[in-house]
Design a protein around this motif. Structure first.
Motif, PDB file in Angstrom:
ATOM      1  N   GLN A   1       1.159   9.519  -4.367  1.00  0.00           N
ATOM      2  CA  GLN A   1       0.801  10.792  -4.059  1.00  0.00           C
ATOM      3  C   GLN A   1       1.426  12.043  -4.022  1.00  0.00           C
ATOM      4  O   GLN A   1       1.248  13.178  -3.764  1.00  0.00           O
ATOM      5  CB  GLN A   1      -0.221  10.982  -3.174  1.00  0.00           C
ATOM      6  N   HIS A   2       2.805  11.696  -3.837  1.00  0.00           N
ATOM      7  CA  HIS A   2       3.704  12.529  -3.302  1.00  0.00           C
ATOM      8  C   HIS A   2       4.684  13.029  -4.645  1.00  0.00           C
ATOM      9  O   HIS A   2       4.916  12.481  -5.549  1.00  0.00           O
ATOM     10  CB  HIS A   2       4.656  11.941  -2.320  1.00  0.00           C
TER      11      HIS A   2
ATOM     12  N   THR B   1       0.680  -1.109  -0.025  1.00  0.00           N
ATOM     13  CA  THR B   1      -0.132  -0.051  -0.135  1.00  0.00           C
ATOM     14  C   THR B   1       0.785   1.136  -0.107  1.00  0.00           C
ATOM     15  O   THR B   1       0.365   2.406  -0.486  1.00  0.00           O
ATOM     16  CB  THR B   1      -0.967   0.060   1.220  1.00  0.00           C
ATOM     17  N   CYS B   2       2.052   1.245   0.595  1.00  0.00           N
ATOM     18  CA  CYS B   2       2.933   2.469   0.492  1.00  0.00           C
ATOM     19  C   CYS B   2       3.190   2.697  -0.711  1.00  0.00           C
ATOM     20  O   CYS B   2       3.684   3.964  -0.909  1.00  0.00           O
ATOM     21  CB  CYS B   2       4.308   1.847   1.142  1.00  0.00           C
TER      22      CYS B   2
ATOM     23  N   LEU C   1       8.041   7.765   5.110  1.00  0.00           N
ATOM     24  CA  LEU C   1       7.899   6.260   5.085  1.00  0.00           C
ATOM     25  C   LEU C   1       8.697   5.612   6.070  1.00  0.00           C
ATOM     26  O   LEU C   1       9.862   5.565   5.819  1.00  0.00           O
ATOM     27  CB  LEU C   1       7.743   5.895   3.479  1.00  0.00           C
TER      28      LEU C   1
ATOM     29  N   GLU D   1       1.316   3.153  -3.468  1.00  0.00           N
ATOM     30  CA  GLU D   1      -0.030   4.088  -3.899  1.00  0.00           C
ATOM     31  C   GLU D   1       0.091   5.207  -3.134  1.00  0.00           C
ATOM     32  O   GLU D   1       0.114   6.291  -3.725  1.00  0.00           O
ATOM     33  CB  GLU D   1      -1.137   3.375  -3.651  1.00  0.00           C
ATOM     34  N   TRP D   2       0.624   5.239  -1.711  1.00  0.00           N
ATOM     35  CA  TRP D   2       0.785   6.380  -1.100  1.00  0.00           C
ATOM     36  C   TRP D   2       1.936   7.382  -1.624  1.00  0.00           C
ATOM     37  O   TRP D   2       1.818   8.416  -1.428  1.00  0.00           O
ATOM     38  CB  TRP D   2       1.126   6.003   0.490  1.00  0.00           C
TER      39      TRP D   2
ATOM     40  N   LYS E   1       3.777   7.784   7.045  1.00  0.00           N
ATOM     41  CA  LYS E   1       3.376   6.429   6.982  1.00  0.00           C
ATOM     42  C   LYS E   1       4.382   5.324   7.545  1.00  0.00           C
ATOM     43  O   LYS E   1       5.315   5.296   7.292  1.00  0.00           O
ATOM     44  CB  LYS E   1       2.841   6.017   5.410  1.00  0.00           C
TER      45      LYS E   1
ATOM     46  N   ASN F   1      -1.444  12.926   6.492  1.00  0.00           N
ATOM     47  CA  ASN F   1      -0.932  12.340   5.440  1.00  0.00           C
ATOM     48  C   ASN F   1       0.425  12.464   5.142  1.00  0.00           C
ATOM     49  O   ASN F   1       1.381  12.217   4.391  1.00  0.00           O
ATOM     50  CB  ASN F   1      -1.386  12.483   4.057  1.00  0.00           C
TER      51      ASN F   1
END
Length: 450
Positions: free
Chosen positions: A263-264, A256-257, A300, A259-260, A329, A326
């Protein structure tokens, strides 16, 4: 003669299993047959990750998984490496000849032609030697660290190192004229501060020297001086390009990281991971968490499940603030190669394990060095002083890396255009070395065929 059949035997920890499994995959892609031997415990873990059909068959047709007990009791601490080293040798070595016989009986046309081991499994090269089977060492660390272990006897004879404890009598050691001068504390056996490891490695090196080749995930552009010190060295790196799977991983990776990260912005995220063995104390953990907050940048952070006391620290109300909006993570284990190749990664706070070091260099990601033990201090010397692709943290008088120091060094690194440029230059250079590594790999396979 057909393609060789390799029996690959890693020391049963992640930092050895992953690179040897990755190398096994490379050999399998060249049509070699692989039998991968691990401990019963790891075999059962590997069956639960998404890598095989539950029958001991990996999703890789040429690789077969087998296991033997390592003798470590369920109540024992597997982080006690001395215990695991002794127990593995005592339990597995008398069982290995029978296992080899059984494997050969299953396929008498394609008997085991070569045994490949990692560090601490040198006793298996002794078994190979007795059975008349070829042997090679797959060294999961830098060539320089292997040179340092191979120099131990000479350093003892020259009076530079105490013969019982392994503690150096000098502040600095130069292993060879062309190698960098290093702090004595950077010698990989020194930081374990335990005479057991020193004496174990003295014996281990005698076994390792039975191997005809020392295969290293390195390249001439990274470590030419060290590689030139022994004709046994065969640089087969960088071992990159197998990013699509986590074969051999004992832990489920949290995808999942990725996809996270999508977004950056490019080069905006700080990645933090200390590998599979290292745990930091609650005070240091808190300094790191607050330091990451002070940066006001997305991060992260890999916090393994076995660091349970850290999860209590994370429940602290102050730290809840960290993850608002956000910004941060946390994952329990990550697909590291994919992360380091992701355009949003700005830098990597790392323990400087060799796998992490090579993966970063191959991705052009600058490093912030936080070494703990073993070869990590030596790798830091290369990263900061020789290749100049990273910076190190300084500890305070209590041995802590403070939140202020973390903020200061991350800011400094991200403003240093020269380090960023050098990191990209190194990436191009090392990725170009891949063709030389492939040539050496073919040389090795042909030797095993003979």
């Amino acid at each position: 003669m057909g393609n060789p059949h390799f029996l690959t035997i890693p020391f049963p920890i992640l930092g050895h299993m992953n690179p040897l499994m990755q190398f096994s995959q490379v050999l399998a892609k060249h049509g070699c047959k692989i039998t991968f031997l691990t401990s019963d415990e790891n075999y059962n873990k590997m069956k639960t990750t998404s890598i095989n059909d539950g029958e001991g068959k990996l999703m890789e047709p040429h690789i077969n998984l087998v296991s033997l007990p390592d003798g470590v009791n369920p109540q024992d601490d597997r982080k006690d490496l001395a215990k695991v080293i002794l127990s593995t040798r005592i339990t597995m070595s008398p069982m290995l000849p029978k296992l080899i016989e059984d494997i050969n009986n299953l396929d008498s046309d394609n008997k085991i032609s070569c045994i490949i081991v990692t560090k601490n499994m040198g006793w298996a090269l002794e078994v190979a030697h007795q059975l008349g089977i070829k042997g090679a060492l797959f060294w999961p660390a830098s060539a320089t660290s292997l040179v340092s272990f191979n120099s131990m006897e000479r350093l003892v004879e020259e009076g530079i190192v105490d013969p019982q404890s392994g503690i150096p009598r000098k502040q600095e050691i130069q292993l060879s004229l062309n190698l960098p001068m290093m702090e004595a504390a950077a010698m990989p056996w020194y930081s374990l501060s335990n005479a057991f490891f020193f004496l174990h490695m003295m014996k281990e090196m005698q076994n390792v020297n039975l191997g005809e080749w020392w295969l290293c995930n390195t390249s001439m552009d990274l470590e030419a001086e060290a590689i030139s010190l022994s004709p046994k060295f065969l640089p087969i790196g960088p071992l990159i390009g197998n990013e699509d799977n986590n074969i051999g991983s004992l832990w489920q990776e949290d995808e999942t990281c990725l996809e996270w990260l999508d977004q950056h912005k490019p080069k905006s995220v700080i990645y933090v991971s200390f590998g599979s063995l290292i745990s930091i104390g609650p005070n240091q953990f808190k300094e790191l968490a607050i330091g990451l907050d002070l940066l006001k940048r997305p991060f992260l952070w890999v916090v393994r499940k076995d660091m349970a006391h850290m999860n209590n620290v994370l429940e602290n109300e102050y730290l809840d603030e960290l993850f608002k909006g956000n910004k941060g993570k946390i994952v329990s284990w990550s697909p590291q190669k994919k992360i380091l190749c992701h355009p949003s990664i700005a830098c990597f706070i790392t323990h400087c394990g060799w796998n992490s070091t090579i993966e970063s260099v191959c991705s052009g990601v600058p490093l912030l060095c936080w070494p703990f033990f073993s070869d990590q201090l030596m790798n830091k010397t290369y990263i900061c002083d020789v290749w100049k692709v990273g910076l190190g943290f300084e500890k305070d008088e209590n041995g802590l890396i403070t939140k202020e120091e973390i903020k200061k060094k991350v800011d400094e690194l991200l403003e240093d255009e020269e380090i960023k440029e050098r990191s990209l230059k190194f990436m191009e250079m090392v990725v170009k070395n891949k063709s030389e590594g492939d040539k050496n790999l073919n040389k090795f396979i042909n030797w095993a065929k003979e």
